[in-house]
Scaffold this active site. Sequence first.
Site, PDB file in Angstrom:
ATOM      1  N   HIS A  22       8.351 -20.103   1.275  1.00 48.97           N
ATOM      2  CA  HIS A  22       9.863 -19.696   1.459  1.00 48.97           C
ATOM      3  C   HIS A  22       9.841 -17.979   1.868  1.00 48.97           C
ATOM      4  O   HIS A  22      10.414 -17.796   2.669  1.00 48.97           O
ATOM      5  CB  HIS A  22      10.669 -20.003   0.281  1.00 48.97           C
ATOM      6  CG  HIS A  22      12.220 -19.829   0.412  1.00 48.97           C
ATOM      7  ND1 HIS A  22      13.064 -20.798   0.400  1.00 48.97           N
ATOM      8  CD2 HIS A  22      12.859 -18.608   0.201  1.00 48.97           C
ATOM      9  CE1 HIS A  22      14.220 -20.324   0.564  1.00 48.97           C
ATOM     10  NE2 HIS A  22      14.216 -18.946   0.242  1.00 48.97           N
ATOM     11  N   GLU A  23       9.467 -17.308   0.884  1.00 50.50           N
ATOM     12  CA  GLU A  23       9.465 -16.073   1.047  1.00 50.50           C
ATOM     13  C   GLU A  23       8.679 -15.419   2.405  1.00 50.50           C
ATOM     14  O   GLU A  23       9.007 -14.778   3.313  1.00 50.50           O
ATOM     15  CB  GLU A  23       9.079 -15.231  -0.198  1.00 50.50           C
ATOM     16  CG  GLU A  23       9.951 -15.269  -1.392  1.00 50.50           C
ATOM     17  CD  GLU A  23      11.270 -14.466  -1.131  1.00 50.50           C
ATOM     18  OE1 GLU A  23      11.329 -13.549  -0.304  1.00 50.50           O
ATOM     19  OE2 GLU A  23      12.315 -15.148  -1.708  1.00 50.50           O
ATOM     20  N   HIS A  26      10.447 -15.967   5.423  1.00 53.06           N
ATOM     21  CA  HIS A  26      11.640 -14.768   5.689  1.00 53.06           C
ATOM     22  C   HIS A  26      11.185 -13.732   6.617  1.00 53.06           C
ATOM     23  O   HIS A  26      11.511 -13.301   7.476  1.00 53.06           O
ATOM     24  CB  HIS A  26      12.400 -14.473   4.273  1.00 53.06           C
ATOM     25  CG  HIS A  26      13.216 -15.226   3.878  1.00 53.06           C
ATOM     26  ND1 HIS A  26      14.204 -15.894   4.570  1.00 53.06           N
ATOM     27  CD2 HIS A  26      13.338 -15.686   2.659  1.00 53.06           C
ATOM     28  CE1 HIS A  26      14.935 -16.699   3.710  1.00 53.06           C
ATOM     29  NE2 HIS A  26      14.227 -16.630   2.379  1.00 53.06           N
TER      30      HIS A  26
END
Length: 217
Positions: A22-23, A26
């Site tokens: 998820h990170e 980004h």
Amino acid sequence: MNDILINIVIWAIPVLLAITLHEAAHGYVARMFGDPTAHLMGRITLNPLKHVDPVGTLLVPGGIVLMNAVTGASFPPFGWAKAVPVDFSRLRRPKADMFWVAAAGPAANFAQAIIWAVLLGLAVRMSAPGSVWLEICQRGMLVNIGLMVLNLIPVPPLDGGRIAVSLLPIRQAIVWAKIEPYGFFIVIGLLYFGMLDIVYRLVAPPLMRFLLLFSGV
């Protein structure tokens, strides 16, 4: 006690992947739209060790598993990794591009949920009923749905909050962004009073049925 420890171990792989990828998503999308900060700091990587936060990646998810065991709640474990640095001022169109950078995290979780569904189909065909791999695949789907739903809550600094800020007119966006210092406490309150569990119970079943289309089971 042994059952709780086994439960934590089975959750560990999908939770770790869900949070760290998820990170990384980004940072990857931020680089696409003009901000190389995460890339220059070596944070666009699939190596979980680069993203692990001892509290958010380990203690909080483990604590939620324990809390669910005691209270009977069903919201999957969630947590956070070390935040990928994004300098929104370096994006080509800071307000508009914020949408894509913020949406990348939940999108990564949805993509992982689909992958876990495909692996579930393979596991069903290759494994005996009750296999630990079946459990891991099922929980991989659940935790990614849970993390996606959580992050789409429109409260800054969650991704849904940043998406809302990017879509609102500038005056309303400034007002909404001021919620950010209190966002963590709002989310904890929603979790404590069972509101997140209610939302998850409403959203998860149709999403799971959709994901199972990819598994062929």
